[in-house]
Design a protein around this motif. Structure first.
Motif, short mmCIF file in Angstrom:
data_model
loop_
_atom_site.label_atom_id
_atom_site.label_comp_id
_atom_site.label_asym_id
_atom_site.label_seq_id
_atom_site.Cartn_x
_atom_site.Cartn_y
_atom_site.Cartn_z
N ILE A 60 5.91 6.58 -12.53
CA ILE A 60 5.65 4.39 -12.49
C ILE A 60 5.68 4.85 -10.66
O ILE A 60 4.60 3.86 -10.27
CB ILE A 60 7.14 4.02 -13.22
CG1 ILE A 60 6.80 4.22 -14.06
CG2 ILE A 60 6.24 2.27 -12.78
CD1 ILE A 60 5.53 4.27 -14.88
N ASN A 61 6.18 5.23 -9.79
CA ASN A 61 6.72 4.54 -8.28
C ASN A 61 5.33 5.06 -7.52
O ASN A 61 4.36 4.86 -6.94
CB ASN A 61 7.55 5.70 -7.01
CG ASN A 61 8.71 4.37 -7.03
OD1 ASN A 61 8.08 2.75 -7.12
ND2 ASN A 61 9.37 4.40 -7.05
N SER A 62 4.75 6.01 -8.20
CA SER A 62 3.10 6.88 -7.47
C SER A 62 2.44 6.35 -8.23
O SER A 62 1.73 5.83 -7.61
CB SER A 62 3.96 8.85 -8.32
OG SER A 62 4.87 9.40 -7.73
N LEU A 63 2.36 5.79 -9.09
CA LEU A 63 1.23 5.21 -10.18
C LEU A 63 1.13 3.74 -9.14
O LEU A 63 -0.23 3.86 -8.96
CB LEU A 63 1.29 5.25 -11.52
CG LEU A 63 1.52 6.54 -12.36
CD1 LEU A 63 1.35 6.00 -14.03
CD2 LEU A 63 -0.14 6.37 -12.32
N LEU A 64 2.67 3.50 -9.03
CA LEU A 64 1.89 1.92 -8.29
C LEU A 64 1.56 1.75 -7.35
O LEU A 64 1.05 0.92 -6.30
CB LEU A 64 3.28 1.74 -7.94
CG LEU A 64 4.03 0.89 -9.54
CD1 LEU A 64 5.56 0.24 -9.38
CD2 LEU A 64 3.08 -0.21 -9.86
N LYS A 65 1.28 3.27 -6.20
CA LYS A 65 1.22 3.47 -4.44
C LYS A 65 -0.17 3.80 -4.86
O LYS A 65 -0.89 4.07 -3.79
CB LYS A 65 2.19 4.94 -3.85
CG LYS A 65 3.25 4.20 -4.04
CD LYS A 65 4.39 5.03 -3.34
CE LYS A 65 5.47 4.79 -2.86
NZ LYS A 65 6.17 5.72 -2.57
N GLY A 66 -0.93 4.17 -6.32
CA GLY A 66 -2.09 4.68 -6.34
C GLY A 66 -2.78 6.24 -6.67
O GLY A 66 -3.69 6.48 -6.65
N ASP A 67 -1.47 6.99 -6.45
CA ASP A 67 -1.57 8.64 -7.20
C ASP A 67 -1.94 8.42 -8.47
O ASP A 67 -0.91 8.59 -9.03
CB ASP A 67 -0.66 9.03 -6.45
CG ASP A 67 -0.35 10.34 -6.91
OD1 ASP A 67 -1.29 11.08 -7.36
OD2 ASP A 67 0.16 11.40 -6.02
N HIS A 68 -3.29 8.55 -9.57
CA HIS A 68 -2.59 8.83 -10.33
C HIS A 68 -3.03 9.38 -11.18
O HIS A 68 -3.18 9.71 -12.53
CB HIS A 68 -4.50 7.65 -10.35
CG HIS A 68 -4.71 6.24 -9.82
ND1 HIS A 68 -5.66 6.12 -9.79
CD2 HIS A 68 -3.66 5.01 -9.45
CE1 HIS A 68 -4.94 4.26 -9.50
NE2 HIS A 68 -3.83 3.75 -9.80
N THR A 69 -3.33 10.61 -10.07
CA THR A 69 -2.93 11.78 -10.84
C THR A 69 -1.43 12.05 -10.20
O THR A 69 -0.93 13.20 -10.85
CB THR A 69 -3.89 12.98 -10.51
OG1 THR A 69 -3.13 12.98 -8.85
CG2 THR A 69 -4.91 12.63 -9.82
N ALA A 70 -0.48 11.46 -10.63
CA ALA A 70 0.60 12.03 -10.76
C ALA A 70 1.32 12.23 -12.29
O ALA A 70 2.27 13.37 -11.63
CB ALA A 70 1.91 11.03 -9.80
N ILE A 71 0.99 11.69 -12.44
CA ILE A 71 1.66 11.78 -14.42
C ILE A 71 1.01 13.04 -14.46
O ILE A 71 1.73 13.21 -15.45
CB ILE A 71 0.80 10.44 -14.79
CG1 ILE A 71 1.43 10.56 -16.43
CG2 ILE A 71 -1.24 11.52 -15.16
CD1 ILE A 71 1.24 9.47 -17.09
N ILE A 72 -0.02 13.96 -13.95
CA ILE A 72 -0.17 15.31 -14.68
C ILE A 72 0.14 16.50 -13.71
O ILE A 72 -0.12 17.63 -14.16
CB ILE A 72 -1.62 15.28 -15.03
CG1 ILE A 72 -2.13 15.89 -16.15
CG2 ILE A 72 -2.73 15.09 -13.91
CD1 ILE A 72 -3.25 16.33 -16.69
N SER A 73 0.13 15.75 -12.62
CA SER A 73 0.00 16.59 -11.10
C SER A 73 1.14 17.97 -11.32
O SER A 73 0.98 19.13 -10.77
CB SER A 73 -0.28 16.36 -10.13
OG SER A 73 0.99 15.30 -9.34
N ASN A 74 2.36 17.50 -11.83
CA ASN A 74 3.12 18.52 -11.63
C ASN A 74 3.60 19.79 -12.42
O ASN A 74 4.58 20.14 -13.93
CB ASN A 74 4.49 18.11 -11.88
CG ASN A 74 4.62 17.51 -10.62
OD1 ASN A 74 4.34 18.32 -9.34
ND2 ASN A 74 5.10 16.03 -9.57
#
Length: 591
Positions: free
Chosen positions: A297-311
């Motif tokens: 959620i913190n990554s998404l709030l910062k604008g990193d919209h691929t964080a949910i799939i990147s790992n």
């Protein structure tokens, strides 16, 4: 030694009561509870984060990531082993439902081991990847601190309940650094009724816990950068609210399905194996399901919209926006499964954090999709925050807790209007579909829920039928002759006398009016008791609650009623007099 200690505490309490009233003393007790609940929150977060950091960063091994299949199983197994090995005298229960039951039926007496056992089991479960939150365990731990402090000080039920709520509020405040949300949580969820004098101890306890916890953890949980909200986005906030309201219904249904499925597995280690395998596979495929999930959620709030799939193993498709949306949607659907499997398999945790993650992801999915399709230009971070508040408010049936918690932990007070709209609509839909939350539904089914709207039901639910049964009255056998027992009958204080057979199975009752009629006719010599035995209009079962028994009495205009056990054996009589006397005593005790 123990007797001397108890005597010393009793004398100390009497001296304290002579110098300061309980109402004023509660202020000092609330601060004391807040200090220890804040320390408990800091300890729980510290242990959990150390375990997670070790497994994710300090542990270096070529095949470490394959262990993510096993980490959740190990955590649940260690938690179950701890409970079986170290908690033998008491009973270990998880979630907020047992806490509500304790307030309603157990005089707010939370077992002392919960002050530390909740911390240990929750830290192990979540630290090893269990997909739950730390908030319900810390609320229970804080409540245990408040309850046991109140009992130690010899306070009344009402005062112990208030300190229990202070401890729970302090736990939430310390865990989230959100004192207002802690207070609102205690009022919405735990306190059967609220009065202004109760607000001061809650305020001091929550504030104290926030200060103490902040000494150990200064970082803010979420960071939100926003310039506010736009009126043209209002329609999409409504759409988000409807989606989350419907999702809360899905969550409730999955909760019933998964709990029911695991309940059929009697061997606890089979539960661990099945639950661990399912959870490990889900975490392996969807890494954001690991633990609480706040990092995503913190990554998404910062604008990193691929964080949910990147790992994940699908990271090669992270540059395809629609793949990101589908992956996020599947993750949301499986988040509730992962959470409920963790709890059903024996892990400890709560649904606070999962609700926030689910709501945040749904907010991201809707805003990101709208932007991608070119329908409008929405602030994704704003929708993530609004989704978190709406999900928490609808799943827990605590809209004010959702609004103030998210406003505090994100600093998003400028979004108060969207938070209010989305949370209110989502809660309205959830409450329309299911009147009770996942915490209160089990209590409703068992008839143990306290109703602040119906104080009679609240008091009656706190009464035990077994404690009201009278067993010292005359009992006749069906083989007795009336002439042999007439002296005992005339000396009896009851006008209803139970009759049993040789096996003590209930056969009916004899009314004193019937006996006096035969005595006046001087025809008792050859009359057997069974010949004048009648079956009463209603008989109470030992499994009935007091409210059910009283309802039967009112319907049949009865003043006393026989009580039988599972096999039909006679147990004793219960009377309206005893019920009303106990009712008055309970009211006096609460006041």
């Amino acid at each position: 030694m123990y007797i001397r200690f108890v005597s010393f505490v009793d004398q100390l309490n009497k001296y304290r009561q002579s110098k300061i009233s309980n109402r004023n003393f509660l202020v000092f007790a609330a601060v004391f509870v807040g200090i220890f609940a804040g320390l408990a929150a800091a300890l729980l977060k510290g242990i959990t984060h150390h375990i997670q950091h070790f497994l994710q960063s300090d542990l270096h091994w070529q095949y470490k990531y394959y262990l993510y299949l096993l980490f959740p199983t190990i955590g649940i197994l260690l938690s179950v082993i701890y409970v079986k090995r170290f908690i033998r005298k008491g009973k270990f229960e998880m979630g907020l439902t047992p806490l509500l039951y304790t307030i309603s039926k157990k005089s707010s007496r939370v077992e002392a081991h919960n002050t530390y056992s909740q911390i240990i089991t929750a830290a192990i479960t979540v630290g090893f990847g269990g997909s739950t939150g730390l908030e319900a365990p810390i609320a229970t731990s804080g409540a245990a601190i408040g309850s046991n402090v109140g009992r130690f000080l010899g306070l009344s039920y009402r005062e112990i309940t208030l300190l229990l709520a202070c401890g729970a509020a302090a736990g939430i405040a310390g865990a989230f650094n959100s004192p207002i949300a802690g207070i609102v949580f205690a009022i919405e969820i735990l306190l059967p009724e609220f009065s202004i004098p109760a607000f001061i101890p809650l305020l001091l306890s929550a504030a104290t816990a926030s200060v103490v916890a902040r000494l150990f953890f200064k970082e803010q949980l979420f960071f939100l950068v926003t310039e506010g909200w736009e009126l043209k986005a209002l329609l999409f906030y409504v759409v988000l609210a409807v989606v989350i309201g419907l999702y809360s219904y899905y969550f409730t249904k999955m909760n019933k399905l998964i709990k029911g499925s695991f309940y059929k597995i009697k061997n606890p280690y089979y539960k661990i194996a099945v639950g661990g395998l399912i959870l490990g596979l889900l975490v392996f495929l969807f890494p954001s399901l690991y633990g609480e999930g706040y990092l995503t959620i913190n990554s998404l709030l910062k604008g990193d919209h691929t964080a949910i799939i990147s790992n994940s193993i699908f990271s090669q498709f992270s540059d395809l926006p629609f793949v990101v949306i589908v992956f996020a949607l599947v993750t949301v659907m499986f988040k509730s499964v992962a959470t409920l499997v963790t709890l059903a398999a024996g892990g400890n945790g709560g649904t606070f954090a999962p609700s926030l993650i689910i709501g945040g992801m749904l907010g991201f999915i809707i805003a990101y999709t709208v932007n991608l399709l070119g329908i409008a230009e929405l602030n994704v971070a704003n929708f993530i925050v609004a989704g978190m508040a709406a999900a928490l408010g609808s799943v827990m049936h605590a809209p004010l807790t959702g609004i103030f918690l998210i406003a505090e932990i994100t600093g998003g007070y400028v979004l108060m209007v969207p938070l209010m709209i989305t949370t209110a609509i989502a809660y309205f839909i959830s409450r329309g579909v299911s009147q009770y939350s996942i915490y209160t539904k089990p209590l409703v089914d068992a008839g143990h829920l306290s109703h602040h709207e119906d104080k009679d039901t609240t008091v009656l639910n706190m009464m035990s039928l077994k404690s009201l049964i009278e067993k010292d009255q005359l009992i006749l056998k069906d083989t007795d002759l009336l002439s042999d027992r007439i002296a005992d009958i005339l000396n009896s204080k009851r006008n209803v006398i139970p009759v049993v057979n040789e096996s003590k199975v209930f056969q009916g009752v004899v009314y004193i009016e019937t006996i006096l009629k035969h005595v006046s006719e001087k025809s008792i010599a050859s009359i057997a008791i069974i010949d004048i035995t009648d079956m009463p209009a209603e008989v109470a079962s030992i499994t009935n609650n007091v409210k059910e028994v009283l309802k039967k009495m009112e319907q049949e205009n009865l003043w006393v009623m026989p009580v039988i056990d599972y096999s039909g054996a006679y147990v004793g009589l219960v009377s309206k007099t005893n019920i009303f006397n106990k009712y008055r005593a309970m009211l006096s005790r609460q006041n």
